[in-house]
Design an enzyme around this catalytic site. Structure first.
Site, PDB file in Angstrom:
ATOM      1  N   GLN A  18       0.802  -1.220   0.000  1.00  0.00           N
ATOM      2  CA  GLN A  18       0.000   0.000   0.000  1.00  0.00           C
ATOM      3  C   GLN A  18       0.837   1.272   0.000  1.00  0.00           C
ATOM      4  O   GLN A  18       0.326   2.348  -0.319  1.00  0.00           O
ATOM      5  CB  GLN A  18      -0.938  -0.004   1.205  1.00  0.00           C
ATOM      6  N   HIS A 112       0.965  -9.385   4.501  1.00  0.00           N
ATOM      7  CA  HIS A 112      -0.170  -8.458   4.511  1.00  0.00           C
ATOM      8  C   HIS A 112      -0.837  -8.517   3.133  1.00  0.00           C
ATOM      9  O   HIS A 112      -0.590  -7.674   2.264  1.00  0.00           O
ATOM     10  CB  HIS A 112       0.294  -7.038   4.851  1.00  0.00           C
ATOM     11  N   ASN A 156      -1.635 -10.684   8.499  1.00  0.00           N
ATOM     12  CA  ASN A 156      -2.588  -9.599   8.670  1.00  0.00           C
ATOM     13  C   ASN A 156      -3.968 -10.062   8.211  1.00  0.00           C
ATOM     14  O   ASN A 156      -4.153 -10.447   7.049  1.00  0.00           O
ATOM     15  CB  ASN A 156      -2.174  -8.392   7.819  1.00  0.00           C
ATOM     16  N   GLU A 157      -4.905 -10.058   9.111  1.00  0.00           N
ATOM     17  CA  GLU A 157      -6.308 -10.360   8.804  1.00  0.00           C
ATOM     18  C   GLU A 157      -6.503 -11.602   7.927  1.00  0.00           C
ATOM     19  O   GLU A 157      -7.149 -11.537   6.867  1.00  0.00           O
ATOM     20  CB  GLU A 157      -6.989  -9.150   8.154  1.00  0.00           C
TER      21      GLU A 157
HETATM   22  C1  BGC Z   1      -6.248  -3.832   6.187  1.00  0.00           C
HETATM   23  C2  BGC Z   1      -5.573  -2.612   5.591  1.00  0.00           C
HETATM   24  C3  BGC Z   1      -6.633  -1.705   4.989  1.00  0.00           C
HETATM   25  C4  BGC Z   1      -7.540  -1.245   6.110  1.00  0.00           C
HETATM   26  C5  BGC Z   1      -8.606  -0.248   5.700  1.00  0.00           C
HETATM   27  C6  BGC Z   1      -7.543  -3.551   6.885  1.00  0.00           C
HETATM   28  O1  BGC Z   1      -8.481  -4.480   6.409  1.00  0.00           O
HETATM   29  O2  BGC Z   1      -5.355  -4.541   6.987  1.00  0.00           O
HETATM   30  O3  BGC Z   1      -4.638  -3.038   4.658  1.00  0.00           O
HETATM   31  O4  BGC Z   1      -6.093  -0.646   4.276  1.00  0.00           O
HETATM   32  O5  BGC Z   1      -8.175  -2.355   6.684  1.00  0.00           O
HETATM   33  O6  BGC Z   1      -9.547  -0.797   4.845  1.00  0.00           O
END
Ligand code: BGC
Length: 417
Positions: A18, A112, A156-157
């Protein structure tokens, strides 16, 4: 309780794809450039953080923040299968060193959303044997960087694909998704394209939970002695009506990963909004409630609810590793931060072990398929000149971090909207 604990971590987060720019070996770069594409625009130079990380980290520290959460990019470190780039590993050593030079704790995410394009071509996460490739990358990266890492997260998530299955306001026709996947597979010369966002959520979940545990062990086999956890996406799920599917959703989307986090050194909680769940699933925003640029309800109180939900299921230290709001109106970001942090204080008063608050995001950046339109940054970025403009919300969060308390807490209206 009105003050935060003395050792509380205060920070801001980014993710490699990003912000770095020109992440050309990533599967997402492929997806940005095929036709049809799901992306509003390609990431291109992003925030050129790859070259500007020193100034950005210094700026974060000057604001008063003591933690920088960023991700290292697998597709740079291993641009071709089995070929690890020492130069890129050294790049991340320099980033870690820049954190230490500025008195900032580096919190590193190893994955990520973005995979090397060769990993997608090889079937991605859906092919169980591919987890070996991720574990080996983690081992290699940790061996090179471990002595400088402050904290690490494997994923990440990783529950996002499961969460997306429930979301009602994503309006992308299934045929477009299929055609995009086919074009991407063609672009990498493969019969399939195993991308994190496009795969079978159930298969992905099983593979990634197993990979998380193995990756933790691999990371810990390297130098350094730092906590290794996982960062989960949580929404404040609110049941609407007697037959609400809320509990079913939580059991599917959150609980398996919270169980995995419970066996880790910490849990990262990432929360943006609430979600109302009825008998047919997600109901979408309630009419009349303020919406953010993402179309989410402006709902900073979600953080407290999610922290409580998570703490009941994973009794490990918790860090808020993402929380924020997409808006052009920075006064709303200040309000969001104030109310979200009031919720963190409530959790601390209840004895919940919250150890840090990392805001999403340090910079206005590439918001995946939505491109550059949503503004999550504490700092604005002109993507033509790469000029940074510090917003009042950044100074506000910095002031809280320096004082370890919310200076103007109390007095203003609470509630959802
Ligand atoms: C993610 C980020 C994303 C943010 C805002 C999260 O789901 O880890 O990469 O930019 O939310 O949408």
């Amino acid at each position: 309780m009105s003050v935060f604990p003395p050792e509380f971590l205060w920070g801001a987060a980014t993710a490699a794809h990003q912000v770095e720019g020109n992440n050309v070996n990533s599967d997402l770069w492929v997806l940005e450039h095929v036709q049809p594409t799901l992306f509003a625009e390609p990431s291109l130079d992003a925030c050129d953080h790859y070259h500007r990380f020193r100034e950005d980290i210094r700026m974060l520290a000057d604001l008063g923040l003591n933690t920088y959460r960023f991700s290292i990019e697998w597709s740079r470190i291993e641009p071709e299968r089995h070929h690890f780039s020492l130069a890129e590993l050294d790049h991340y050593r320099r980033m870690l060193a820049a954190c230490h030079e500025n008195g900032v704790t580096p919190m590193v995410t190893l994955y990520h959303f973005s995979s090397p394009r060769w990993f997608a071509a090889a079937g991605g996460w859906e092919k169980a044997a591919n987890a070996d490739l991720f574990v080996r990358y983690c081992e290699r990266a940790a061996r090179h960087l471990g002595d400088l890492i402050g904290m690490a997260s494997t994923f990440n998530e990783p529950n996002l694909p499961m969460q997306l299955r429930w979301i009602s306001n994503v309006d992308i026709p299934a045929t477009t998704v299929l055609r995009t996947g086919r074009q991407a597979a063609k672009a990498v010369g493969s019969g399939s394209f195993g991308c994190f966002f496009l795969g079978d959520a159930h298969k992905l979940q099983d593979a990634m939970i197993a990979a998380h545990h193995r990756a933790r062990a691999a990371i810990k086999s390297g130098p350094g002695d730092y906590p290794v956890g996982v960062n989960i996406s949580l929404q404040d799920e609110q049941a609407v009506g007697p037959k609400s599917k809320r509990d079913k959703k939580c059991a599917e989307v959150y609980d398996p990963w919270l169980a995995a986090a419970a066996q880790s050194d910490f849990l990262g909680v990432q929360t943006y909004t609430r979600c109302r769940v009825g008998k047919g699933g997600d109901l979408g925003p309630e009419p009349g409630i303020e919406l953010t640029q993402m179309g989410y309800e402006f709902w900073p109180e979600a953080l407290e609810t999610c922290l409580r939900y998570a703490a009941e299921r994973a009794s490990v230290p918790i860090y808020v590793t993402e929380n924020g709001v997409s808006t052009e109106d920075d006064t709303r970001r200040i309000e969001y931060i104030r109310r979200a942090l009031a919720g963190v204080l409530n959790c601390l008063a209840s004895g919940i072990d919250v150890r840090g608050y990392i805001h999403w995001s340090l910079l206005d950046n590439f918001e995946w398929i939505m491109g550059y339109r949503p503004k999550f940054g504490l700092v604005g970025v002109n993507h033509q000149t790469q000029e940074r403009t510090i917003k009042p919300s950044a100074y506000y969060l910095g002031e809280i971090a320096r004082g370890n308390w919310i200076p103007d807490s109390g007095g203003r209206s609470e509630g959802g909207g």
